[in-house]
Motif scaffolding. Structure first.
Motif, PDB file in Angstrom:
ATOM      1  N   ILE A 145       0.836  -1.191   0.000  1.00  0.00           N
ATOM      2  CA  ILE A 145       0.000   0.000   0.000  1.00  0.00           C
ATOM      3  C   ILE A 145       0.871   1.242   0.000  1.00  0.00           C
ATOM      4  CG2 ILE A 145      -0.198   0.006   2.544  1.00  0.00           C
ATOM      5  CD1 ILE A 145      -3.048   1.176   2.138  1.00  0.00           C
ATOM      6  N   GLY A 146       0.521   2.185  -0.862  1.00  0.00           N
ATOM      7  CA  GLY A 146       1.122   3.516  -0.854  1.00  0.00           C
ATOM      8  C   GLY A 146       0.065   4.497  -0.390  1.00  0.00           C
ATOM      9  N   ILE A 147       0.451   5.471   0.407  1.00  0.00           N
ATOM     10  CA  ILE A 147      -0.542   6.364   1.012  1.00  0.00           C
ATOM     11  C   ILE A 147      -0.899   7.543   0.111  1.00  0.00           C
ATOM     12  CG2 ILE A 147      -1.110   7.738   3.049  1.00  0.00           C
ATOM     13  CD1 ILE A 147      -0.702   4.723   3.552  1.00  0.00           C
ATOM     14  N   PHE A 148       0.116   8.172  -0.498  1.00  0.00           N
ATOM     15  CA  PHE A 148      -0.109   9.347  -1.343  1.00  0.00           C
ATOM     16  C   PHE A 148       0.454   9.128  -2.740  1.00  0.00           C
ATOM     17  CE2 PHE A 148       0.642  10.852   3.029  1.00  0.00           C
ATOM     18  CZ  PHE A 148      -0.573  11.477   3.288  1.00  0.00           C
ATOM     19  N   THR A 149      -0.164   9.767  -3.728  1.00  0.00           N
ATOM     20  CA  THR A 149       0.409   9.775  -5.068  1.00  0.00           C
ATOM     21  C   THR A 149       1.701  10.571  -5.053  1.00  0.00           C
ATOM     22  OG1 THR A 149      -1.795   9.657  -6.064  1.00  0.00           O
ATOM     23  CG2 THR A 149       0.006  10.388  -7.484  1.00  0.00           C
ATOM     24  N   TYR A 150       2.713  10.044  -5.722  1.00  0.00           N
ATOM     25  CA  TYR A 150       4.020  10.698  -5.719  1.00  0.00           C
ATOM     26  C   TYR A 150       4.038  11.843  -6.729  1.00  0.00           C
ATOM     27  CZ  TYR A 150       9.108  11.168  -5.589  1.00  0.00           C
ATOM     28  OH  TYR A 150      10.387  11.646  -5.446  1.00  0.00           O
ATOM     29  N   GLY A 151       3.310  12.918  -6.395  1.00  0.00           N
ATOM     30  CA  GLY A 151       3.259  14.108  -7.231  1.00  0.00           C
ATOM     31  C   GLY A 151       4.237  15.168  -6.760  1.00  0.00           C
ATOM     32  N   SER A 152       4.094  16.368  -7.300  1.00  0.00           N
ATOM     33  CA  SER A 152       5.068  17.435  -7.043  1.00  0.00           C
ATOM     34  C   SER A 152       5.142  17.838  -5.569  1.00  0.00           C
ATOM     35  CB  SER A 152       4.733  18.664  -7.894  1.00  0.00           C
ATOM     36  OG  SER A 152       3.411  19.114  -7.620  1.00  0.00           O
ATOM     37  N   VAL A 153       4.002  17.924  -4.885  1.00  0.00           N
ATOM     38  CA  VAL A 153       3.990  18.322  -3.473  1.00  0.00           C
ATOM     39  C   VAL A 153       4.735  17.302  -2.623  1.00  0.00           C
ATOM     40  CG1 VAL A 153       2.538  18.666  -1.439  1.00  0.00           C
ATOM     41  CG2 VAL A 153       1.877  19.680  -3.622  1.00  0.00           C
ATOM     42  N   LEU A 154       4.414  16.037  -2.790  1.00  0.00           N
ATOM     43  CA  LEU A 154       5.059  14.995  -2.008  1.00  0.00           C
ATOM     44  C   LEU A 154       6.524  14.825  -2.411  1.00  0.00           C
ATOM     45  CD1 LEU A 154       4.520  12.895   0.211  1.00  0.00           C
ATOM     46  CD2 LEU A 154       4.147  11.223  -1.613  1.00  0.00           C
ATOM     47  N   ARG A 155       6.808  14.962  -3.699  1.00  0.00           N
ATOM     48  CA  ARG A 155       8.189  14.810  -4.179  1.00  0.00           C
ATOM     49  C   ARG A 155       9.119  15.797  -3.488  1.00  0.00           C
ATOM     50  NH1 ARG A 155       7.167  15.414  -9.107  1.00  0.00           N
ATOM     51  NH2 ARG A 155       6.988  13.219  -9.679  1.00  0.00           N
ATOM     52  N   GLU A 156       8.710  17.042  -3.387  1.00  0.00           N
ATOM     53  CA  GLU A 156       9.529  18.068  -2.735  1.00  0.00           C
ATOM     54  C   GLU A 156       9.640  17.794  -1.238  1.00  0.00           C
ATOM     55  OE1 GLU A 156      11.764  21.310  -1.628  1.00  0.00           O
ATOM     56  OE2 GLU A 156      11.508  20.378  -3.591  1.00  0.00           O
ATOM     57  N   SER A 157       8.548  17.341  -0.631  1.00  0.00           N
ATOM     58  CA  SER A 157       8.543  17.067   0.799  1.00  0.00           C
ATOM     59  C   SER A 157       9.491  15.916   1.142  1.00  0.00           C
ATOM     60  CB  SER A 157       7.126  16.725   1.260  1.00  0.00           C
ATOM     61  OG  SER A 157       7.075  16.539   2.652  1.00  0.00           O
ATOM     62  N   LEU A 158       9.435  14.834   0.365  1.00  0.00           N
ATOM     63  CA  LEU A 158      10.314  13.697   0.618  1.00  0.00           C
ATOM     64  C   LEU A 158      11.765  14.007   0.270  1.00  0.00           C
ATOM     65  CD1 LEU A 158       8.111  10.672  -0.528  1.00  0.00           C
ATOM     66  CD2 LEU A 158       8.487  11.555   1.774  1.00  0.00           C
ATOM     67  N   PHE A 159      11.971  14.909  -0.678  1.00  0.00           N
ATOM     68  CA  PHE A 159      13.334  15.360  -0.987  1.00  0.00           C
ATOM     69  C   PHE A 159      13.930  16.057   0.232  1.00  0.00           C
ATOM     70  CE2 PHE A 159      16.462  18.425  -2.435  1.00  0.00           C
ATOM     71  CZ  PHE A 159      17.229  17.675  -3.313  1.00  0.00           C
ATOM     72  N   GLN A 160      13.129  16.894   0.888  1.00  0.00           N
ATOM     73  CA  GLN A 160      13.600  17.590   2.085  1.00  0.00           C
ATOM     74  C   GLN A 160      13.846  16.606   3.229  1.00  0.00           C
ATOM     75  OE1 GLN A 160      14.501  20.749   2.388  1.00  0.00           O
ATOM     76  NE2 GLN A 160      13.988  21.135   0.235  1.00  0.00           N
ATOM     77  N   LEU A 161      13.020  15.569   3.318  1.00  0.00           N
ATOM     78  CA  LEU A 161      13.223  14.531   4.330  1.00  0.00           C
ATOM     79  C   LEU A 161      14.551  13.820   4.104  1.00  0.00           C
ATOM     80  CD1 LEU A 161      12.512  12.388   6.495  1.00  0.00           C
ATOM     81  CD2 LEU A 161      11.084  11.258   4.768  1.00  0.00           C
ATOM     82  N   LYS A 162      14.836  13.456   2.861  1.00  0.00           N
ATOM     83  CA  LYS A 162      16.018  12.659   2.544  1.00  0.00           C
ATOM     84  C   LYS A 162      17.308  13.473   2.520  1.00  0.00           C
ATOM     85  CE  LYS A 162      15.549   9.466  -0.713  1.00  0.00           C
ATOM     86  NZ  LYS A 162      15.116   8.771  -1.955  1.00  0.00           N
ATOM     87  N   TYR A 163      17.234  14.669   1.943  1.00  0.00           N
ATOM     88  CA  TYR A 163      18.460  15.417   1.698  1.00  0.00           C
ATOM     89  C   TYR A 163      18.542  16.757   2.435  1.00  0.00           C
ATOM     90  CZ  TYR A 163      18.439  12.068  -2.127  1.00  0.00           C
ATOM     91  OH  TYR A 163      18.380  10.905  -2.852  1.00  0.00           O
ATOM     92  N   GLY A 164      17.428  17.174   3.048  1.00  0.00           N
ATOM     93  CA  GLY A 164      17.404  18.451   3.744  1.00  0.00           C
ATOM     94  C   GLY A 164      17.408  18.328   5.252  1.00  0.00           C
ATOM     95  N   ASN A 165      17.658  17.111   5.748  1.00  0.00           N
ATOM     96  CA  ASN A 165      17.730  16.839   7.188  1.00  0.00           C
ATOM     97  C   ASN A 165      16.419  17.137   7.918  1.00  0.00           C
ATOM     98  OD1 ASN A 165      19.195  15.798   9.378  1.00  0.00           O
ATOM     99  ND2 ASN A 165      19.769  17.837  10.087  1.00  0.00           N
TER     100      ASN A 165
END
Length: 236
Positions: free
Chosen positions: A75-95
């Motif tokens: 199961i995936g919770i959200f579609t991997y669109g622009s809003v989530l993409r930027e948010s997960l980028f900050q999680l992974k690379y923005g500490n």
């Protein structure tokens, strides 16, 4: 007293909204009131196997799941669109590690019924290679898995499944290249004590990473391997 301390900490160290990345308003909330509507869980028809959103209700499987997978369901919770993409980028690379806690808690809320049906014995986050772990300092999947487990009362294991080969980034590779890139990337250390396992990662696109980990776990004795991801791609 606990509530007073939390209020003080929220004022002293205000939370960042995972959508706009500014201080969440009102203070103390995990996400801005105005940003909440931009982050909606997937609804409507989904692939029976991986849960990708489908364009047509009469479909049972997405194009990718017409081939064989080693995992049983996910199961995936959200579609991997622009809003989530930027948010997960900050999680992974923005500490922004607090985003991982936020998404783990939210994933528990939206997936608890499905996970109870699967009845996993353990949660295992997709591991990072030690070089990448040393560079980043944390594993975003581990943060998500830990928060998910705490909400659902499930233990998390980070020792049994290990990433033994440093692989190239998956984002620029096709499906076959991704599978080849991940050959022999994971291994199980010691005897696998669980038969029913839930894998957790931040993103699911083709499923190559989840599949590679599931294959290793099943070879080691697992009978059922499920997965949960925060974001998931759309049907090809």
């Amino acid at each position: 007293m606990k509530k007073v301390i939390e209020t003080f900490l929220n004022i002293l160290y205000p939370r960042r909204c995972p959508v706009c990345h500014d201080i969440a308003v009102p203070v103390g909330q995990r996400i801005c009131t105005t940003c909440r509507d931009k982050l909606k869980p997937i609804t409507g028809p989904r692939c029976y196997k991986c849960s990708k959103p489908l364009a047509h209700g009469e479909q049972e499987y997405c194009e990718n799941c017409k081939t064989t997978h080693y995992f049983d369901q996910g199961i995936g919770i959200f579609t991997y669109g622009s809003v989530l993409r930027e948010s997960l980028f900050q999680l992974k690379y923005g500490n922004r590690q607090e985003y991982g806690v936020f998404y783990g808690q939210l994933a528990a809320y939206y997936s608890k019924n499905q996970i109870r049906c699967w009845n996993p014995q353990i949660i295992i986050p997709i591991p990072l290679h030690k070089k990448k772990m040393a560079k980043r300092g944390y594993n975003q999947a581990e943060i998500i898995a830990s928060a998910l487990g705490k909400e659902l009362g499930l233990k998390t294991d980070i020792k049994t499944l290990q990433r033994t080969i440093y692989t190239n980034p998956q984002k620029d590779l096709g499906y076959r290249e991704r599978k080849k890139n991940l050959e022999h990337a994971f291994e199980v250390r010691g005897k696998l004590p669980w038969k029913n396992i839930l894998l957790v990662d931040d993103i699911y696109t083709t499923g190559a990473t989840i599949d590679s980990a599931a294959k290793v776990l099943k070879t080691a004795g697992a009978e059922k391997v499920y997965f949960l991801t925060v974001g998931i791609g759309t049907d090809a």
